[in-house]
Design a protein around this motif. Structure first.
Motif, PDB file in Angstrom:
ATOM      1  N   UNK A 104       0.755  -1.053  -0.129  1.00 24.25           N
ATOM      2  CA  UNK A 104      -0.018   0.002  -0.139  1.00 24.25           C
ATOM      3  C   UNK A 104       0.760   1.215  -0.031  1.00 24.25           C
ATOM      4  N   UNK A 105       1.933   1.341   0.604  1.00 22.37           N
ATOM      5  CA  UNK A 105       2.984   2.432   0.639  1.00 22.37           C
ATOM      6  C   UNK A 105       3.615   2.565  -0.799  1.00 22.37           C
ATOM      7  N   UNK A 106       3.775   1.658  -1.585  1.00 28.12           N
ATOM      8  CA  UNK A 106       4.416   2.013  -2.904  1.00 28.12           C
ATOM      9  C   UNK A 106       3.480   2.139  -4.117  1.00 28.12           C
ATOM     10  N   UNK A 107       3.215   3.244  -4.420  1.00 33.95           N
ATOM     11  CA  UNK A 107       2.183   3.687  -5.421  1.00 33.95           C
ATOM     12  C   UNK A 107       2.172   2.759  -6.823  1.00 33.95           C
ATOM     13  N   UNK A 108       3.405   2.410  -7.125  1.00 33.28           N
ATOM     14  CA  UNK A 108       3.607   1.758  -8.503  1.00 33.28           C
ATOM     15  C   UNK A 108       3.357   0.027  -8.118  1.00 33.28           C
ATOM     16  N   UNK A 109       3.397  -0.123  -7.118  1.00 35.86           N
ATOM     17  CA  UNK A 109       2.872  -1.644  -6.754  1.00 35.86           C
ATOM     18  C   UNK A 109       1.530  -1.633  -6.342  1.00 35.86           C
ATOM     19  N   UNK A 110       1.010  -0.552  -5.738  1.00 32.26           N
ATOM     20  CA  UNK A 110      -0.576  -0.656  -5.205  1.00 32.26           C
ATOM     21  C   UNK A 110      -1.382  -0.352  -6.439  1.00 32.26           C
ATOM     22  N   UNK A 111      -1.018   0.296  -7.565  1.00 35.20           N
ATOM     23  CA  UNK A 111      -1.872   0.567  -8.888  1.00 35.20           C
ATOM     24  C   UNK A 111      -1.970  -0.864  -9.494  1.00 35.20           C
ATOM     25  N   UNK A 112      -1.042  -1.699  -9.242  1.00 37.21           N
ATOM     26  CA  UNK A 112      -1.200  -3.438  -9.997  1.00 37.21           C
ATOM     27  C   UNK A 112      -2.248  -3.833  -9.438  1.00 37.21           C
ATOM     28  N   UNK A 113      -2.519  -3.811  -8.110  1.00 40.20           N
ATOM     29  CA  UNK A 113      -3.402  -5.049  -7.737  1.00 40.20           C
ATOM     30  C   UNK A 113      -4.685  -4.108  -6.624  1.00 40.20           C
ATOM     31  N   UNK A 114      -5.470  -3.211  -7.191  1.00 40.92           N
ATOM     32  CA  UNK A 114      -6.305  -2.667  -6.535  1.00 40.92           C
ATOM     33  C   UNK A 114      -7.361  -3.227  -5.819  1.00 40.92           C
ATOM     34  N   UNK A 115      -7.926  -4.335  -6.289  1.00 43.12           N
ATOM     35  CA  UNK A 115      -8.877  -5.219  -5.747  1.00 43.12           C
ATOM     36  C   UNK A 115      -8.162  -6.017  -4.537  1.00 43.12           C
ATOM     37  N   UNK A 116      -6.860  -6.790  -4.780  1.00 44.82           N
ATOM     38  CA  UNK A 116      -6.172  -7.446  -3.871  1.00 44.82           C
ATOM     39  C   UNK A 116      -5.889  -6.724  -2.491  1.00 44.82           C
ATOM     40  N   UNK A 117      -5.642  -5.191  -2.926  1.00 42.48           N
ATOM     41  CA  UNK A 117      -4.973  -4.565  -1.787  1.00 42.48           C
ATOM     42  C   UNK A 117      -6.317  -3.721  -0.985  1.00 42.48           C
ATOM     43  N   UNK A 118      -7.374  -3.498  -1.736  1.00 45.65           N
ATOM     44  CA  UNK A 118      -8.404  -2.840  -0.829  1.00 45.65           C
ATOM     45  C   UNK A 118      -9.795  -3.294  -0.388  1.00 45.65           C
ATOM     46  N   UNK A 119     -10.174  -4.544  -1.589  1.00 44.00           N
ATOM     47  CA  UNK A 119     -11.292  -4.925  -1.248  1.00 44.00           C
ATOM     48  C   UNK A 119     -11.242  -6.369  -0.445  1.00 44.00           C
ATOM     49  N   UNK A 120     -10.241  -7.226  -0.870  1.00 44.86           N
ATOM     50  CA  UNK A 120     -10.069  -8.409  -0.289  1.00 44.86           C
ATOM     51  C   UNK A 120      -9.796  -8.711   1.126  1.00 44.86           C
ATOM     52  N   UNK A 121      -8.906  -7.690   1.877  1.00 48.85           N
ATOM     53  CA  UNK A 121      -8.816  -7.385   3.194  1.00 48.85           C
ATOM     54  C   UNK A 121      -9.949  -7.276   3.870  1.00 48.85           C
ATOM     55  N   UNK A 122     -10.878  -6.137   3.511  1.00 52.57           N
ATOM     56  CA  UNK A 122     -12.207  -5.874   4.049  1.00 52.57           C
ATOM     57  C   UNK A 122     -12.921  -6.993   4.089  1.00 52.57           C
ATOM     58  N   UNK A 123     -13.103  -7.970   3.048  1.00 51.78           N
ATOM     59  CA  UNK A 123     -14.128  -8.975   2.669  1.00 51.78           C
ATOM     60  C   UNK A 123     -13.742 -10.242   3.837  1.00 51.78           C
ATOM     61  N   UNK A 124     -12.111 -10.317   3.875  1.00 53.54           N
ATOM     62  CA  UNK A 124     -11.845 -11.313   4.911  1.00 53.54           C
ATOM     63  C   UNK A 124     -12.089 -11.062   6.118  1.00 53.54           C
TER      64      UNK A 124
END
Length: 347
Positions: free
Chosen positions: A78-98
């Motif tokens: 989440x702290x590296x914008x280049x990596x964060x842009x690659x996987x928005x669903x994995x980084x934002x949606x999945x943790x909340x759903x889990x």
């Protein structure tokens, strides 16, 4: 030279000789020595009560380190914008759903707890594999050259001693948690493993010996084709494997959990700081100030270790808080599996 060989980089190290030897290469050895040194001392024997639980200084220290390295992945995901842009669903949606699933379901809670234990074993073995592949790349070899061989060796030398050794039951007894949801079938697994451990041990010893011979023969063949042997990789795999076999397998000093988790956490924190430290320094406006990066490092350690200390305060009976620690653990293992990639050149 092999068909897929790469130009040799300027240095065989990941960061620098001093940094690598201090935080990436030597930790298995010095963690082993430290574990031996504190065995039987007040550090791990004398208990005190903190936040309503009996603890030891050594036990609490290693738990804080474990949790600190788990949350450190967020600086990369989440702290590296280049990596964060690659996987928005994995980084934002999945943790909340889990998180919602763990809070709302006893089955999900128990499954997540048991999964975290065994995913941690797999993940820990693969961390050594990842470092080995980076050192191989830095020696001038292709990212795929010998990759599968190193993958199997890393898992065998890390997970094998757990299944065949003195600490097996410490890992498999987590299945007893399934009693809380009435799944008695899974609660029989620890007894089954204990009753059949000697057969599993001989199978692993025999199969492992054959694989080690095949591993050496395969790399000898690759060397004849132009493969460049990385001395740093050889040292890393050998020292980590021997430490794992001696510690997980025999636990002669009773500090296997401390030793293995300490060097793993230190290596991981060292890698995250090496890749994300400069970015953090710039974000805080400290990168160009004299001594600024030391301040940034202090902030990095304060945040990660602070979370580790908070996780020790959390009462497992408070599901809404305990779920956070489980989500962080599982996301660490998952994220770590795809955001650090030698083949994708993201290391």
């Amino acid at each position: 030279m092999t068909a897929h060989a790469q130009p040799r980089p300027r240095t065989p190290y990941i960061v620098s000789p001093g940094y690598d030897w201090a935080l990436l290469l030597s930790p298995p050895l010095w963690a082993l020595l430290l574990g031996i040194a504190i065995s039987g001392t007040a550090v791990v024997e004398r208990e005190f009560v903190l936040w309503g639980e009996a603890r030891t200084l050594g036990g609490m220290a290693i738990q804080v380190m474990i949790q600190a390295h788990l949350v450190a992945v967020l600086f990369r995901s989440h702290g590296n914008p280049e990596v964060a842009r690659l996987h928005p669903v994995r980084f934002a949606v999945v943790p909340v759903a889990l998180y919602a699933a763990i809070v709302g379901s006893d089955w999900v809670l128990v499954c997540a707890s048991v999964l975290a234990t065994f995913w941690d074993v797999y993940h820990s073995g693969l961390q050594t594999f990842g470092f080995a592949r980076i050192y191989d790349r830095n020696a001038g070899n292709a990212a795929t050259e010998g990759r599968r061989l190193d993958w199997w060796l890393s898992l065998l030398t890390y997970a094998g001693p757990i299944v065949a050794g003195a600490t097996m039951l410490d890992h498999f007894e987590d299945f007893e948690q399934f009693e809380d949801v009435g799944a008695l079938f899974f609660t029989r697994i620890p007894a089954f493993m204990s009753g059949h451990q000697k057969y599993l041990a001989w199978a692993l010893i025999g199969g492992g010996t054959l694989f080690l011979g095949y591993y050496l023969w395969s790399y000898r063949r690759l060397a004849r084709q132009g493969y460049r042997v990385s001395v740093l990789k050889v040292y890393l795999l050998a020292s980590t494997g021997l430490c794992s076999i001696y510690t997980w397998g025999f636990n002669s000093w009773g500090e296997a959990f401390f030793i293995m988790n300490l060097f793993h956490a230190v290596q991981y924190l060292g890698l995250v700081w090496a890749t994300e430290g400069r970015r953090l320094g710039r974000a805080l406006g400290l990168a160009r100030r004299r001594g600024g990066m030391w301040v940034a490092l202090a902030g990095f350690l304060a945040l990660t270790l602070g979370y580790g200390l908070w996780a020790q305060w959390v009462d497992a009976s408070v599901r809404s808080l305990w779920a956070i620690t489980l989500v962080v653990s599982l996301m660490h293992f998952w994220y770590d599996g795809f955001i650090w990639s030698v083949r994708a050149n993201r290391v």
